[in-house]
Design an enzyme around this catalytic site. Sequence first.
Site, mmCIF file in Angstrom:
data_model
loop_
_atom_site.group_PDB
_atom_site.id
_atom_site.type_symbol
_atom_site.label_atom_id
_atom_site.label_comp_id
_atom_site.label_asym_id
_atom_site.label_seq_id
_atom_site.Cartn_x
_atom_site.Cartn_y
_atom_site.Cartn_z
ATOM 1 N N VAL A 64 0.838 -1.203 0.000
ATOM 2 C CA VAL A 64 0.000 0.000 0.000
ATOM 3 C C VAL A 64 0.868 1.246 0.000
ATOM 4 C CG1 VAL A 64 -1.597 1.368 1.402
ATOM 5 C CG2 VAL A 64 -2.019 -1.072 1.062
ATOM 6 N N SER A 67 2.388 1.804 -3.473
ATOM 7 C CA SER A 67 1.380 2.190 -4.460
ATOM 8 C C SER A 67 0.885 3.613 -4.229
ATOM 9 C CB SER A 67 0.210 1.212 -4.450
ATOM 10 O OG SER A 67 -0.506 1.263 -3.227
ATOM 11 N N GLU A 68 0.684 4.003 -2.976
ATOM 12 C CA GLU A 68 0.178 5.344 -2.698
ATOM 13 C C GLU A 68 1.196 6.418 -3.079
ATOM 14 O OE1 GLU A 68 -3.077 6.424 -1.494
ATOM 15 O OE2 GLU A 68 -3.217 4.488 -2.497
ATOM 16 N N VAL A 69 2.471 6.158 -2.855
ATOM 17 C CA VAL A 69 3.489 7.132 -3.267
ATOM 18 C C VAL A 69 3.573 7.190 -4.787
ATOM 19 C CG1 VAL A 69 5.945 7.699 -3.203
ATOM 20 C CG2 VAL A 69 4.806 6.895 -1.134
ATOM 21 N N SER A 155 -4.678 8.110 3.591
ATOM 22 C CA SER A 155 -5.004 7.061 2.610
ATOM 23 C C SER A 155 -4.225 5.782 2.902
ATOM 24 C CB SER A 155 -4.713 7.555 1.189
ATOM 25 O OG SER A 155 -3.324 7.711 0.948
#
Length: 299
Positions: A64, A67-69, A155
């Site tokens: 996660v 992916s968020e970065v 998030s």
Amino acid sequence: MRRKGQEGDELLSPMPFRQNWFEFLSKNGICPASLRRFRSIIFHYYFGHRREFSWREEISPYRVFISEVMLQQTQTNRVVPKFDEFIVKFPDFYSLAHADFTEVLRSWKGLGYNRRARYLQEAAEIVADRFGGDLPDDPGLLVTLPGIGPATAASICTFAFNIPLAFIETNIRTVYLHFFFPDARGVDDRQIMELVEKTVDKKRPRDWYYALMDYGVMLKKTIGNLNTRSKHYSRQSRFEGSDRQIRGKILQLLLDDPAIMVEALPGLLGESPERIERIVASLCNDNLVLRAKNKLTLT
């Protein structure tokens, strides 16, 4: 398909809900009934049109986080092929923290805004050293990591740990502008955040935000970019010929050749010495390159 919502409201056929939404909102305003109806519309779409991504199908705090970065300033279709390659090469915080930055940057190339690769590795070093390789589930701690702001911290907590926090990103903003501000312009995110906080699904926040994002993508394809009605909207500057493009070219030269003299760059890139000096200084400030005796190397 018939399913039960969180608060007991039946999720009926999505089209009548969507068609009658604005009439219902005009008559009832923002109230518990309208918020339940809003959730029903969003979840109905999600049940039938959920997008599948590697970071959704196999969830871990590390996956996660990466992916968020990656998704901060890059479109999903560009992240999809890079994400799995990155995870295979750097499967956890320790491997990323101890990797040669040249290899991290090489794996990052194609995602843009290359300073994020540096922030990502620096964050991995902190997680490995300070937290024993376990990502904290506290947004107050996450915002202390390089490149992580409040929205990204929230998030990450939501998607990694299923914690119901409120945050806004472009697709989420699109959904709330469409449903609650149909004729408004200059809408402040603070107005939207009040609604996000009221509508977040406390039992399944991860799925709720996935649903919002998927619905937002659909709206962009069918209606267009509603974010132009946001107070915070700004058009992205042109990439061709920009400083961002020149920065990327310099980094690519250093991936191909580990050391380059600064005075060689104007000729190699067809740019003025003054512009090259300014861009090199910005790369040094971002800790992406080192300059010693007028020779550039990657950090």
